[in-house]
Design a protein around this motif. Structure first.
Motif, mmCIF file in Angstrom:
data_model
loop_
_atom_site.group_PDB
_atom_site.id
_atom_site.type_symbol
_atom_site.label_atom_id
_atom_site.label_comp_id
_atom_site.label_asym_id
_atom_site.label_seq_id
_atom_site.Cartn_x
_atom_site.Cartn_y
_atom_site.Cartn_z
ATOM 1 N N PRO A 1 -10.263 0.941 5.700
ATOM 2 C CA PRO A 1 -10.939 -0.104 4.958
ATOM 3 C C PRO A 1 -10.416 0.241 3.642
ATOM 4 C CG PRO A 1 -12.513 0.635 6.482
ATOM 5 C CD PRO A 1 -11.162 1.570 6.827
ATOM 6 N N GLU A 2 -9.936 -1.057 2.845
ATOM 7 C CA GLU A 2 -9.820 -0.891 1.503
ATOM 8 C C GLU A 2 -10.871 -0.187 0.564
ATOM 9 O OE1 GLU A 2 -6.690 -4.534 0.349
ATOM 10 O OE2 GLU A 2 -8.967 -5.044 0.570
ATOM 11 N N ASP B 1 -2.529 -0.964 10.938
ATOM 12 C CA ASP B 1 -3.426 0.493 11.362
ATOM 13 C C ASP B 1 -3.925 1.228 9.719
ATOM 14 O OD1 ASP B 1 -4.885 1.864 13.051
ATOM 15 O OD2 ASP B 1 -3.311 3.461 13.184
ATOM 16 N N LEU B 2 -4.403 0.364 8.891
ATOM 17 C CA LEU B 2 -4.582 0.837 7.586
ATOM 18 C C LEU B 2 -6.275 1.054 7.697
ATOM 19 C CD1 LEU B 2 -2.591 -1.090 5.100
ATOM 20 C CD2 LEU B 2 -2.288 1.142 5.702
ATOM 21 N N ARG C 1 -4.781 -5.145 7.852
ATOM 22 C CA ARG C 1 -5.319 -3.777 8.160
ATOM 23 C C ARG C 1 -5.045 -3.351 9.720
ATOM 24 N NH1 ARG C 1 -11.245 -3.242 7.596
ATOM 25 N NH2 ARG C 1 -10.796 -1.557 8.773
ATOM 26 N N HIS D 1 0.794 -1.201 0.005
ATOM 27 C CA HIS D 1 -0.075 0.025 -0.035
ATOM 28 C C HIS D 1 0.974 1.412 0.029
ATOM 29 C CE1 HIS D 1 -4.435 -1.304 0.472
ATOM 30 N NE2 HIS D 1 -3.919 -2.356 0.360
ATOM 31 N N ARG E 1 -6.927 -10.457 5.134
ATOM 32 C CA ARG E 1 -6.861 -8.766 4.869
ATOM 33 C C ARG E 1 -7.195 -8.013 6.079
ATOM 34 N NH1 ARG E 1 -9.178 -10.231 -0.234
ATOM 35 N NH2 ARG E 1 -11.142 -9.748 0.685
ATOM 36 N N GLN E 2 -8.034 -8.396 6.917
ATOM 37 C CA GLN E 2 -8.431 -7.565 8.058
ATOM 38 C C GLN E 2 -7.006 -7.800 9.086
ATOM 39 O OE1 GLN E 2 -11.208 -5.899 8.996
ATOM 40 N NE2 GLN E 2 -12.244 -6.292 6.882
#
Length: 416
Positions: free
Chosen positions: A381-382, A378-379, A374, A264, A370-371
């Motif tokens: 939501p896509e 600390d991202l 994240r 990302h 994916r969760q």
């Protein structure tokens, strides 16, 4: 939906009616060291096979059968430099079961995680010896697969001697000799008391009810420092090369490159499309030109690891063709650097990546994976993933291709 159950212990609930099963993932995360991977893998095997209430695999299996055939298992994984012990559970949701099955599964998870078969400050001796033997056999069997073996040898060339990434997440046979039923207990206590804990629940569930049930797991607060999965290393001054001879029919030629594209970051989607054009999809140059047109490889693929800046190529070839294949792979990379690919090829790869992304939503484990990323990073939501893939231009692909630096080559040959 996010709940902080204690300091360093987080619950993430993903309500959905997409699946008839409820899925639970509990991860214990810490930095990998050169010494902890084997111990944590053996620990996971011990925890999933015996507890005080269910001291044998048979007893545990009988209890799972009573829970409408629920699955609960443990294993290990890695996210860049971070090592994770993972408990996974799946079971029919309460609406189908007609009972509070969620609470019963949480009770079993409590038993597995917090009541292992430890007495007098050591794991049960016979169980420990069986699981240590089984792990030795499992790791040994992995290296009997020559494709796997060649990839591990390439990793040893690519990473410096001191790098923890030289050690697989599942560990090493040599480390087992130093592990005992006694010294594995501090490893367990350290994991349960000090690791970062993330709990994910996916299914047709009520978030508040999930929080109430999961809160009964006796996790204590812990001081969790910032954990980064990213790994970077300076380029090697010269390409590292190794040729090894074994009695194999099909030679393995693996190439390792440095590609500073990370999960990302600003080049991430361009990196995905570049890899798709290079060797990551059936529309790639390696597949089309090395495998199909030139008929020089049984397989030819590339893979980008976006937490370590590593790009790997794996091929199965005839040993006599090694130099021709090496040169042809270099030619494919040079063409990508120069933008020598059609708009149609670019669109095919983008469509392939988008289809893969959409299909991944049909599998609960992919969603949970994916969760987990994240949460660890600390991202947010896509969003607009397909738009970001489609927005990658030919110039973006060429720009990323020009960042690629050859670092290591490994050939496993049956010919001398």
């Amino acid at each position: 939906m996010h709940f902080d159950l204690a300091s360093g212990v987080a619950l993430h609930v993903i309500p959905t009616k997409q699946f008839k099963m409820t899925h639970v993932l509990i991860t214990f995360t810490t930095s990998q060291t050169r010494d902890n991977a084997t111990a944590r893998n053996l620990l996971a095997n011990l925890l999933e096979t015996s507890t005080h209430r269910y001291p044998t695999q048979t007893a545990l299996a009988r209890q799972l059968a009573k829970l409408y055939g629920a699955y609960v298992g443990m294993g290990v994984g890695r996210v860049g430099r971070l090592h994770t012990v993972r408990l996974r559970a799946s079971f029919v949701n309460d609406q189908i079961a007609g009972t509070n099955l969620f609470a019963q599964v949480v009770d079993l998870i409590n038993e597995i995680l917090f009541h292992p078969l430890i007495d007098d400050n050591e794991f049960d001796g016979p169980t420990f010896r069986i699981q240590a033997h089984n792990l030795r056999q499992t790791i040994t069997a992995l290296y009997d697969d020559k494709q796997f073996y060649a990839n591990r040898q390439l990793m040893n060339l690519y990473y410096p001697d001191e790098a923890v990434l030289r050690v697989p997440s599942f560990g090493r046979v040599a480390d087992l000799a130093n592990l005992t039923a006694q010294n594995l207990v501090p490893v367990y206590q350290d994991m349960v008391d000090r690791d970062r804990v993330d709990i994910f629940v996916l299914g047709d569930v009520d978030p508040a009810g999930v929080r109430d049930e999961i809160s009964q797991l006796p996790f204590s607060s812990r001081a969790v420092s910032s954990l980064s999965p990213y790994y970077q290393q300076p380029p090697h001054p010269a390409v590292r090369r190794k040729v090894e001879h074994q009695p194999v029919i099909q030679a393995k030629l693996n190439l390792g490159y440095q590609l500073p594209v990370y999960y990302h970051d600003q080049n991430y989607y361009a990196g995905l499309v570049f890899n798709g054009l290079f060797g990551g999809t059936p529309y790639s140059k390696l597949f089309t030109n090395v495998r199909e047109k030139a008929s020089l490889a049984y397989y030819a693929t590339s893979r980008l690891l976006p937490f370590t800046g590593f790009l790997g190529v794996q091929t199965g070839i005839q040993a006599v063709d090694a130099q021709r294949v090496t040169d042809l792979i270099a030619q494919q990379l040079a063409e990508l650097c120069a933008g020598k690919f059609s708009a149609e090829q670019l669109a095919e790869v983008q469509d392939s990546l988008i289809n893969q992304y959409r299909a991944s939503h049909d599998l609960a484990n992919n969603i949970l994976g994916r969760q987990l990323l994240r949460a660890l990073l600390d991202l947010p939501p896509e969003t607009a993933v397909t738009d970001k893939i489609n927005a990658v231009t030919a110039d973006d692909v060429s720009r990323v291709a020009q960042l690629v630096k050859m670092q290591a080559t490994y050939l496993l040959s049956g010919e001398k």
